[in-house]
Design an enzyme around this catalytic site. Structure first.
Site, short mmCIF file in Angstrom:
data_model
loop_
_atom_site.label_atom_id
_atom_site.label_comp_id
_atom_site.label_asym_id
_atom_site.label_seq_id
_atom_site.Cartn_x
_atom_site.Cartn_y
_atom_site.Cartn_z
N LYS A 48 0.84 -1.21 0.00
CA LYS A 48 0.00 0.00 0.00
C LYS A 48 0.88 1.26 0.00
O LYS A 48 0.63 2.20 -0.75
CB LYS A 48 -0.94 -0.01 1.22
N GLN A 92 -4.95 -1.69 9.67
CA GLN A 92 -4.77 -2.99 9.04
C GLN A 92 -5.30 -4.09 9.96
O GLN A 92 -5.04 -4.10 11.16
CB GLN A 92 -3.27 -3.22 8.72
N ASP A 115 -11.29 2.23 3.78
CA ASP A 115 -11.50 0.77 3.75
C ASP A 115 -12.99 0.43 3.66
O ASP A 115 -13.35 -0.73 3.42
CB ASP A 115 -10.93 0.14 5.03
N1 GUN Z 1 -6.68 -7.29 6.11
C1 GUN Z 1 -6.94 -8.05 5.02
N2 GUN Z 1 -7.52 -7.29 4.06
C2 GUN Z 1 -7.63 -6.05 4.56
C3 GUN Z 1 -8.15 -4.83 4.04
O1 GUN Z 1 -8.65 -4.74 2.92
N3 GUN Z 1 -8.07 -3.75 4.87
C4 GUN Z 1 -7.54 -3.84 6.11
N4 GUN Z 1 -7.53 -2.73 6.86
N5 GUN Z 1 -7.05 -4.95 6.63
C5 GUN Z 1 -7.11 -6.04 5.85
#
Ligand code: GUN
Length: 285
Positions: A48, A92, A115
């Site tokens: 990211k 996350q 998200d």
């Molecule tokens: N863990 C696995 N996929 C994601 C996601 O799309 N966003 C976040 N914040 N954590 C994750």
């Protein structure tokens, strides 16, 4: 059979984003909170951050040890919610078990919730209301973008979704329903998922089980979207679909890696630009 090339579409989207972002009066900023030392989470957050840099989004990662107190995370989120230089904010997942994930997700400003996990955004996506102000989760959004790019219209199609998580399956079902597909959302208690997959024009699977979907479960000409990511003991990355056996029966199929994964990143960046535009124009609800 055509491969749905998420890797190249993601790069194409990132190029477009970069050319838009260089013309903005200031840079959008995304802050990611990362708790603990889960290797997969570290890898995702690294991807990211790298993608942010590529398109001109300021990406900041705040790292916390696995035993951090919930109140400390909440204090950071409150500060970042108020900070007008921050447009996107995500935590996350998964979080360590002593932290209340729901409480954390509900504390993020829905206007910075790139998200799409805050109940306001979940509700708007579910109801298909205020969509131009709502954030949908990046993985389901990436799936829809990938299908659109290949001119696959889901309207009236039978879609089987395997895996009913809040991050992928449930929001994907909502986006599919909003696009007028007929959606079956299968989960761990579904008696016989092949009943649903064999009747499906489009199969989307994101469970985390290698080889869950075999050739006998897929009808001729189906479209298969593999959202699973599994690391085998050999070190190889595979999805949830037995690719070699299933691909010859498909009209379209995503590879793993290089399918949905890169689309998730592109959609997160698009959501961050959307948050920037809404916040900078003060067009909050
Ligand atoms: N863990 C696995 N996929 C994601 C996601 O799309 N966003 C976040 N914040 N954590 C994750």
């Amino acid at each position: 059979m055509t491969l749905l090339d998420g890797k190249s579409l993601s790069l194409q989207i990132q190029d477009t984003l970069q050319s838009i972002i260089t013309k903005l009066p200031s840079a959008p900023k995304l802050v990611v909170l990362l708790v603990g030392d889960d290797p997969a989470s570290h890898a995702y957050v690294g991807m990211k951050a790298k993608a942010c840099e590529r398109v001109g989004i300021v990406g900041e990662v705040l790292r916390f040890s696995h035993d951090v107190e919930e109140s400390e995370i909440l204090a950071h989120i409150e500060r970042l919610n108020r900070d007008t230089s921050v447009h996107g904010l995500l935590v996350q997942l998964p979080l360590p078990s002593h932290i209340n994930t729901t409480k954390i997700l509900e504390s993020i400003s829905p206007h910075k919730d790139v998200d799409g996990f805050h109940p306001l955004n979940v509700g708007r996506i579910q109801c298909n209301t205020q969509i131009d102000r709502a954030f949908a989760p990046a993985t389901p959004l990436g799936v829809m973008r990938l299908l659109e790019h290949y001119h696959i219209d889901v309207k009236g199609k039978n879609v089987a979704i395997i895996g009913a998580s809040n991050i992928v399956g449930k929001p994907l079902a909502a986006l599919m329903n909003n696009a007028c597909a007929t959606t079956s959302l299968c989960h761990i208690h579904t008696k016989d998922i092949s009943t649903y997959t064999r009747a499906a024009d489009i199969i989307c699977v994101g469970v985390g089980k290698p080889n869950l979907i075999g050739a006998d479960m897929v009808q001729e000409g189906a479209i298969v979207i593999d959202i699973g990511i599994n690391r085998l003991e050999s070190g190889a990355l595979v999805g949830d679909v037995e690719f070699e056996a299933v691909a010859p029966k498909c009209s379209f199929i995503t590879p793993v890696p290089g399918g949905v994964g890169p689309m998730t990143i592109a959609s997160l960046l698009e959501n961050t630009l959307k948050a920037y535009r809404l916040l900078e124009s003060s067009a909050t609800p």
